[in-house]
Write a protein that holds these residues in place. Structure first.
Motif, PDB file in Angstrom:
ATOM      1  N   ALA B  90       4.237  10.409  10.205  1.00  0.00           N
ATOM      2  CA  ALA B  90       5.223   9.655   9.422  1.00  0.00           C
ATOM      3  C   ALA B  90       4.618   9.220   8.084  1.00  0.00           C
ATOM      4  N   CYS B  91       3.412   8.667   8.157  1.00  0.00           N
ATOM      5  CA  CYS B  91       2.805   8.167   6.916  1.00  0.00           C
ATOM      6  C   CYS B  91       2.490   9.304   5.950  1.00  0.00           C
ATOM      7  N   SER B  92       2.178  10.470   6.496  1.00  0.00           N
ATOM      8  CA  SER B  92       1.842  11.583   5.613  1.00  0.00           C
ATOM      9  C   SER B  92       3.083  12.165   4.944  1.00  0.00           C
ATOM     10  N   GLN B  93       4.277  11.786   5.431  1.00  0.00           N
ATOM     11  CA  GLN B  93       5.506  12.295   4.798  1.00  0.00           C
ATOM     12  C   GLN B  93       6.179  11.256   3.913  1.00  0.00           C
ATOM     13  N   VAL B  94       5.546  10.106   3.766  1.00  0.00           N
ATOM     14  CA  VAL B  94       6.095   9.087   2.869  1.00  0.00           C
ATOM     15  C   VAL B  94       5.850   9.539   1.422  1.00  0.00           C
ATOM     16  N   ALA B  95       6.915   9.611   0.646  1.00  0.00           N
ATOM     17  CA  ALA B  95       6.849   9.797  -0.813  1.00  0.00           C
ATOM     18  C   ALA B  95       5.828  10.842  -1.249  1.00  0.00           C
ATOM     19  N   ALA B  96       4.786  10.407  -1.964  1.00  0.00           N
ATOM     20  CA  ALA B  96       3.779  11.323  -2.488  1.00  0.00           C
ATOM     21  C   ALA B  96       2.434  10.602  -2.506  1.00  0.00           C
ATOM     22  N   THR B  97       1.396  11.352  -2.805  1.00  0.00           N
ATOM     23  CA  THR B  97       0.027  10.828  -2.700  1.00  0.00           C
ATOM     24  C   THR B  97      -0.149   9.478  -3.398  1.00  0.00           C
ATOM     25  N   GLN B  98       0.324   9.375  -4.637  1.00  0.00           N
ATOM     26  CA  GLN B  98       0.103   8.141  -5.393  1.00  0.00           C
ATOM     27  C   GLN B  98       0.727   6.941  -4.684  1.00  0.00           C
ATOM     28  N   ILE B  99       1.916   7.147  -4.145  1.00  0.00           N
ATOM     29  CA  ILE B  99       2.611   6.047  -3.482  1.00  0.00           C
ATOM     30  C   ILE B  99       1.962   5.745  -2.135  1.00  0.00           C
ATOM     31  N   ARG B 100       1.525   6.779  -1.445  1.00  0.00           N
ATOM     32  CA  ARG B 100       0.825   6.545  -0.168  1.00  0.00           C
ATOM     33  C   ARG B 100      -0.491   5.801  -0.387  1.00  0.00           C
ATOM     34  N   ASN B 101      -1.104   6.026  -1.557  1.00  0.00           N
ATOM     35  CA  ASN B 101      -2.351   5.322  -1.870  1.00  0.00           C
ATOM     36  C   ASN B 101      -2.126   3.845  -2.136  1.00  0.00           C
ATOM     37  N   MET B 102      -0.952   3.496  -2.617  1.00  0.00           N
ATOM     38  CA  MET B 102      -0.669   2.100  -2.988  1.00  0.00           C
ATOM     39  C   MET B 102       0.126   1.371  -1.909  1.00  0.00           C
ATOM     40  N   GLY B 103       1.154   2.025  -1.380  1.00  0.00           N
ATOM     41  CA  GLY B 103       2.072   1.365  -0.454  1.00  0.00           C
ATOM     42  C   GLY B 103       1.393   1.022   0.861  1.00  0.00           C
ATOM     43  N   THR B 104       1.724  -0.170   1.380  1.00  0.00           N
ATOM     44  CA  THR B 104       1.078  -0.631   2.616  1.00  0.00           C
ATOM     45  C   THR B 104       2.038  -0.560   3.791  1.00  0.00           C
ATOM     46  N   ILE B 105       1.449  -0.537   4.981  1.00  0.00           N
ATOM     47  CA  ILE B 105       2.242  -0.536   6.212  1.00  0.00           C
ATOM     48  C   ILE B 105       2.976  -1.875   6.346  1.00  0.00           C
ATOM     49  N   GLY B 106       2.275  -2.948   6.017  1.00  0.00           N
ATOM     50  CA  GLY B 106       2.916  -4.266   6.078  1.00  0.00           C
ATOM     51  C   GLY B 106       4.129  -4.314   5.169  1.00  0.00           C
ATOM     52  N   GLY B 107       3.998  -3.710   4.001  1.00  0.00           N
ATOM     53  CA  GLY B 107       5.106  -3.681   3.049  1.00  0.00           C
ATOM     54  C   GLY B 107       6.249  -2.817   3.533  1.00  0.00           C
ATOM     55  N   ASN B 108       5.922  -1.657   4.077  1.00  0.00           N
ATOM     56  CA  ASN B 108       6.962  -0.739   4.556  1.00  0.00           C
ATOM     57  C   ASN B 108       7.795  -1.407   5.654  1.00  0.00           C
ATOM     58  N   VAL B 109       7.119  -2.133   6.545  1.00  0.00           N
ATOM     59  CA  VAL B 109       7.832  -2.792   7.640  1.00  0.00           C
ATOM     60  C   VAL B 109       8.594  -4.013   7.123  1.00  0.00           C
ATOM     61  N   SER B 110       7.941  -4.831   6.280  1.00  0.00           N
ATOM     62  CA  SER B 110       8.598  -6.045   5.778  1.00  0.00           C
ATOM     63  C   SER B 110       9.812  -5.716   4.923  1.00  0.00           C
ATOM     64  N   ASN B 111       9.758  -4.581   4.212  1.00  0.00           N
ATOM     65  CA  ASN B 111      10.889  -4.159   3.381  1.00  0.00           C
ATOM     66  C   ASN B 111      12.120  -3.865   4.238  1.00  0.00           C
ATOM     67  N   ALA B 112      11.868  -3.529   5.527  1.00  0.00           N
ATOM     68  CA  ALA B 112      12.931  -3.382   6.531  1.00  0.00           C
ATOM     69  C   ALA B 112      14.032  -2.427   6.115  1.00  0.00           C
ATOM     70  N   SER B 113      13.667  -1.376   5.402  1.00  0.00           N
ATOM     71  CA  SER B 113      14.666  -0.361   5.081  1.00  0.00           C
ATOM     72  C   SER B 113      15.002   0.401   6.357  1.00  0.00           C
ATOM     73  N   PRO B 114      16.285   0.641   6.611  1.00  0.00           N
ATOM     74  CA  PRO B 114      16.624   1.449   7.794  1.00  0.00           C
ATOM     75  C   PRO B 114      16.058   2.862   7.704  1.00  0.00           C
ATOM     76  N   ALA B 115      15.644   3.260   6.484  1.00  0.00           N
ATOM     77  CA  ALA B 115      15.097   4.611   6.299  1.00  0.00           C
ATOM     78  C   ALA B 115      13.569   4.622   6.263  1.00  0.00           C
ATOM     79  N   GLY B 116      12.930   3.475   6.414  1.00  0.00           N
ATOM     80  CA  GLY B 116      11.465   3.407   6.360  1.00  0.00           C
ATOM     81  C   GLY B 116      10.832   4.367   7.357  1.00  0.00           C
ATOM     82  N   ASP B 117       9.854   5.129   6.912  1.00  0.00           N
ATOM     83  CA  ASP B 117       9.325   6.182   7.783  1.00  0.00           C
ATOM     84  C   ASP B 117       8.303   5.689   8.804  1.00  0.00           C
ATOM     85  N   SER B 118       7.542   4.639   8.464  1.00  0.00           N
ATOM     86  CA  SER B 118       6.517   4.219   9.424  1.00  0.00           C
ATOM     87  C   SER B 118       7.142   3.489  10.617  1.00  0.00           C
ATOM     88  N   ILE B 119       8.347   2.938  10.406  1.00  0.00           N
ATOM     89  CA  ILE B 119       8.936   2.054  11.423  1.00  0.00           C
ATOM     90  C   ILE B 119       9.215   2.767  12.757  1.00  0.00           C
TER      91      ILE B 119
END
Lengths: 798, 280
Positions: B90-119
């Motif tokens: 899931a994490c390897s299919q999030v966005a692109a390298t630059q965003i995966r380098n910056m974006g956090t798991i805590g952020g992905n979950v807290s953002n609570a998007s129904p489309a969030g991939d790590s969730i």
């Protein structure tokens, strides 16, 4: 010296771009500069009753607000003057600019915009192009259309008030053609509204001097066309206006309008300070220009032996609120249908139609890509109707040198056949590579091909200066634009070739109307052909001057002298030569060199490409500078569980004349295919019922990334062997043609994979699933085994 | 965006005191940088870098992922590859390298998007989430964390600190993403499957779909159908129908309800097969 032509030298701007030092207007700032923001309409069609900006003007940091009426421009256009810089009395699409603010910062300007109160009187808009085209349209966008100023007379259609221009090319006898045919193939095709998505959004900075001199720094892809339209809109003398460009982050035809130049100039004049306007990404979709959505009807007649006997095409171009470069698209999209195939009985009619939508203008291909979306899918349908291989059908009808095309042009330097034959072989290789591995479950593969062409405009001209410095370095100055395609590099290569110098000893200066001569812009795939010829001629003029001077110095007749590697040689005795420095005299301070008589060694030239005058059916021996030809084959892999189409392989061959820089040609071909994949499978601007574009952002307007391209080993690109007799070193142009084959090849491949023919672009996963479901319901298990069966299970655990 | 300020608190208490409806928590910033344009009420960003922890730890029985761990960290972790391969996918299919380098798991979950991939991938390994708010630290099942699109039980007043899930030798997982292109795509549908197996018998199944409801969803009927069943005895068409009839997605700018419903059922079925046959 080894030849510089046909060599993959690095781009002249490579280091600057890779290290981030290249200068873009979007990043530039001047001391005392103000920021402009444009107020945009919240209705699609209606009258502006009042605009009250008093609250905005009272805000600290706000310096000026101008309405459309206060801008002070004349209506402008490429031929038909129908467009104001900002709307005055009538708003014609949702998001049209109606006022502009200048403030100390962009943030203040944004806040101030919210305080402007606008009252409209709404009118019923028309969004559907066929309704707009009708004799009784729900809205007439420009009631005064027939009174507008024009520089080329529009062909209006009586009783169709929203048609701003029309065109027709015709030859032979259509009815006879259909009578002589065994099969008639007739369909309607559509394309969506799409946007170029240039990496650098549109922007400009204007400065007005105390004496009224105007300098505009802008991100545009037609230096002189923008200057000329700008001068005409504001009644400014040409000598008072300087337009400059720097590194331009992409054009693709979409940076030819003067809105950013116009609003910044008007505000700079009003405030006495430089003013900058950067479009946001969201504004680029609605405030710049888009590609014409089209409805295209094609009726073909074919014989069982594969001869294409007749083709009749009707093209409705949805032009949006103003004609802009779309005026010329109406006429020039017609060349698409005459460029590649022999069709004895032929007609194409095209119509530019106003609708209440963002403006449509030039977009890579200039209407030709849309027309070929229809005709190249039709070619497959014709082939299928007579049980012929699709490429065999194309090869049977392809034009070869000496033929007359359906516009009655005499065909020359047409390598379409060579391209098609290369692709045919290339596809065999690709198939062999792909089919080594078994298909993954739920996936199905298909192959499709297409031909394609793009004319280049004529009559047209370019000019150039070529100067030699006293250290032997040679500089060319051109008015042609470098929005990323590599023009400056190929022109530098030509100078290096002519003066027999390494690339480090030549350079090209462009992007400044004050110091660079006239050109018609990096449009119509014309830049290399026309600027290249101008550079070649100006270089010859410069060399003539050098030889004449050297003839006196060396006492050898000028015609026996040759300039190479900063020296002048006697061709009868190569041991006899002088350094070019020896042509100069030392000044009295002993600090520099000058040319004692006749001025600097500075050549100048005009290249003019003419045509033959067309008759009333728009037939002529020559209508264009040249045609880029091409062919492409595509392999798609479709996931039957998700409807997703993956482009597994691309095989391309294009005829661009003799390539000056083959790697630049190859990446242009691959880039064009990538852009076309977006148009085929992803891109569409979506408007709601009020006419507001609801996906004007890069989150919801999807364009391809490199991950959507095939593996390098499955992406084969060929440059056809070709030499254009009028081109510089045999070169012609390429940029737009590279988009012409891709969408039809994809659609033809999808048909091959799942047996479903799509008529409208883009082809989405949703549509593919819906069609697979339909097929499953019709009970065609061979084509759609894996579609759904909706039923409750017999037993449910627990 | 005028007057947007960034505050960098030095301790948790200070950070919590700053949180309200008009603040955003910023870690990697990959969601926040876009949202500040669309949510004009937000005037303050609370930077939690330096307060929260980053990294992945393995204890005797569990795996802990701290909130500031990036998607890249997760992708590259051998611990995750061993114990939650679906999360790696899931994490390897999030966005692109630059965003995966910056974006956090805590952020992905807290953002609570129904489309969030790590969730969905975190849910199928029965992850527990720990967060702090004014009342102190709480640990709850991640499935109880989301209350709506962009909404969580923290109600914009808390900070996620870590995730923890049990190491299970008998757990096999898989993840599938359906997007509009192969990178930088928001999921139209995503799906994760987790199967706790006893030989070929399914002891417990987690079937989770994203982007088909206001929150990421466990498909309970499908999970119940698989419960206690031998995989060979699973009627895949029946499973498909259970998923299909359990969900009621909507039309939006990215896709249609009809497409989502059918494709969700299709990928649930194919991910189930992948998890059992190819998962680890």
């Amino acid at each position: 010296m080894p030849s510089m032509i046909g060599k993959g030298v690095p781009r002249v701007d490579a280091v600057a771009k890779v290290t981030g030092t290249a200068q873009y207007v979007y990043d530039m700032q001047f001391p005392g500069m103000l920021w402009a923001r444009v107020l945009r309409s919240t209705i699609a069609f209606g009258e502006i009753v009042s605009i009250d900006a008093s609250e905005a003007l009272a805000m600290p940091g706000v310096r000026a607000f101008l309405t459309g009426k206060e801008i002070g421009d004349d209506l402008h256009g490429t031929s038909l003057c129908d467009e104001p810089i900002l709307a005055r009395d009538i708003v014609r699409f949702y998001g049209e600019g109606i006022g502009v603010i200048a403030a100390d910062t962009e943030e203040i300007a944004n806040e101030a915009l919210k305080k402007v109160k606008v009252v409209y009187r709404e009118m019923k808009p028309v969004f559907d192009v066929e309704e707009a085209f009708s004799e009784n349209p729900p809205a007439i966008l420009h009631p005064d259309l027939r009174t507008y100023k024009t520089s080329r007379p529009p062909k209006f259609i009586e009783n169709r008030p929203n048609v701003y221009h029309s065109h027709r090319i015709q030859s032979g006898d259509l009815e006879q053609g259909y009578t002589d045919s065994d099969v008639i193939v007739e369909h309607e095709w559509r394309t969506a509204k799409i946007q170029h998505v240039q990496m650098e959004p549109h922007c400009a900075i204007a400065e007005v001097e105390a004496n009224g001199d105007v300098t505009v720094h802008a991100s545009i892809n037609t230096l002189y066309a923008c200057k000329n339209i700008f001068c005409r809109a504001f009644n400014l003398p040409k000598s008072k206006v300087r337009v400059r460009t720097y590194a331009v982050g992409g054009g693709f035809g979409g940076k030819q309008n003067i809105t950013t130049m116009g609003v910044t100039y008007a505000l700079a004049k009003a405030t006495g300070r430089p003013v900058k306007y950067n479009l946001t990404r969201e504004e680029v979709f609605i405030g710049a220009c888009t590609r014409h959505p089209t409805v295209i009807r094609v009726k073909d007649g074919v014989k069982k032996n594969g001869t294409l006997m007749a083709r009749d095409i009707e093209v409705l171009l949805d032009g949006g609120g103003y004609s802009e470069f779309g005026f010329l698209v109406v006429m020039n999209c017609c060349y698409a249908a005459i460029g590649t195939y022999k069709i004895p009985n032929f007609r194409i009619r095209s119509y530019g139609i106003y609708t209440n939508a963002p403006i449509c203008g030039a977009y890579r291909g200039f209407g030709n890509v849309q027309v070929q979306w229809a005709t190249e899918c039709q070619n497959d349908l014709c082939a299928e109707a007579i049980h012929m291989d699709p490429m065999e059908f194309r090869l049977k009808n392809v034009l070869i040198d000496g033929d007359r095309n359906p516009g009655r042009e005499i065909v020359f330097n047409n390598e379409a056949k060579q391209c098609m034959e290369w692709v045919e072989k290339g596809m065999e290789t690709l198939k062999e590579k792909l089919e080594r591995k078994p298909l993954p479950p739920n996936k199905v593969r298909g192959y499709g091909v297409s031909g394609g062409n793009k004319y280049s405009m004529a009559p047209t001209s370019s000019m150039a200066y070529v100067k030699m410095y006293e250290d032997g370095v040679v500089e060319g100055r051109i008015g042609g634009d470098e929005p990323g395609q590599g023009l400056f590099t190929v022109c530098a290569q030509m100078l290096a070739e002519i003066f027999e110098l390494p690339m480090s000893e030549v350079r090209i200066i462009g992007g400044d109307t004050q110091i660079c001569p006239y050109d018609e812009g990096s449009i119509s795939s014309r830049a290399t052909y026309n600027n290249g010829n101008a550079i070649r001629l100006a270089a010859e003029d410069c060399i003539r001057q050098i030889r004449e001077k050297a003839a006196i110095k060396m006492n050898v007749p000028a015609e026996k002298l040759k300039v190479a590697n900063k020296r002048v040689y006697n061709t009868d005795n190569v041991l006899e030569s002088i350094d070019v420095r020896d042509l100069y005299d030392l000044n009295i301070m002993a600090t520099g060199l000058y040319v004692k008589e006749g001025g600097e060694f500075c050549g100048k030239a005009t290249w003019f490409q003419g045509t033959c005058k067309p008759n009333e059916n728009y037939n002529s021996d020559r209508l264009c500078s040249f045609y880029t030809q091409g062919a492409q084959g595509i392999a798609v892999l479709i996931d039957k569980e998700t409807g997703k189409v993956d482009i597994e392989g691309i095989v391309s061959s294009y005829d661009t004349g003799n390539p000056i820089n083959p790697p630049l040609v190859e990446v242009q071909i691959e880039g064009g295919a990538m852009m076309a994949i977006g148009s085929a499978l992803m891109e569409a601007m979506i408007m709601d019922e009020k006419g507001q574009t609801i996906n004007a952002n890069l989150t919801n307007y999807i364009i391809p990334t490199f991950k959507d391209m095939p593996l390098e080993s499955h992406h084969m690109t060929n440059i056809a062997k070709s030499y254009h007799p009028n081109g510089p070193f045999g070169a012609k142009g390429l940029g737009e043609g590279t988009m012409s084959c891709t969408a039809p090849a994809i659609a033809n491949a999808i048909y091959d994979a799942i047996g479903v023919r799509f008529y409208d672009l883009p082809i989405t996963a949703e549509q593919i699933m819906a069609e697979l479901n339909k097929k499953a319901a019709e009970g065609d298990p061979a084509k759609a085994k894996e579609t759904v069966e909706v039923r409750e299970p017999a037993t449910i655990g627990v | 965006m005028v007057g947007l300020s960034i505050v960098k608190p030095t301790c948790l208490e200070e950070a919590l005191a700053l949180l309200n409806d008009d603040t955003f928590v910023i870690a990697g910033g990959t969601d926040v940088a876009i949202q500040v344009h669309t949510k004009p009420n937000v005037t303050k960003l609370v930077d939690v870098n330096g307060i929260l922890k980053k990294g992945i730890e393995e204890t005797k029985d569990s795996v802990i992922i701290y909130a500031l761990t990036t998607h890249t960290d997760v992708m590259e972790s051998p611990i995750i590859a061993k114990w939650a391969p679906a999360l790696k996918q899931a994490c390897s299919q999030v966005a692109a390298t630059q965003i995966r380098n910056m974006g956090t798991i805590g952020g992905n979950v807290s953002n609570a998007s129904p489309a969030g991939d790590s969730i969905p991938a975190l849910l199928v390994v029965d992850t527990k989430v720990t967060y702090v708010d004014a009342q102190g630290e709480k640990t709850i099942a991640l499935k109880d964390f989301f209350t709506g699109p962009g909404k969580t039980v923290m109600n914009k007043r808390g900070l996620v600190t870590k995730f923890e899930f049990a190491k299970a030798d008998n757990l096999k997982t898989a993840f599938t993403k359906v997007g509009k292109r192969n990178a930088m795509a928001i999921s139209v549908v995503n799906c994760a499957v987790g199967l706790y197996l006893d030989g070929d018998k399914i002891e417990k199944a987690n079937i989770v779909l994203g982007s088909i409801a206001p929150t990421t969803l466990h498909i309970k009927k499908a999970e119940e159908y698989l419960f206690g069943r031998k995989f060979a005895e699973v009627d895949l068409n029946a499973f498909w129908s259970l998923v299909f009839n359990s969900i009621n997605p909507i039309d939006d700018i990215r896709s249609t309800a009809a497409y989502r419903k059918q494709v969700a059922a299709n990928v649930a079925r194919s991910t189930l097969i992948t998890a059992y046959e190819g998962g680890k």
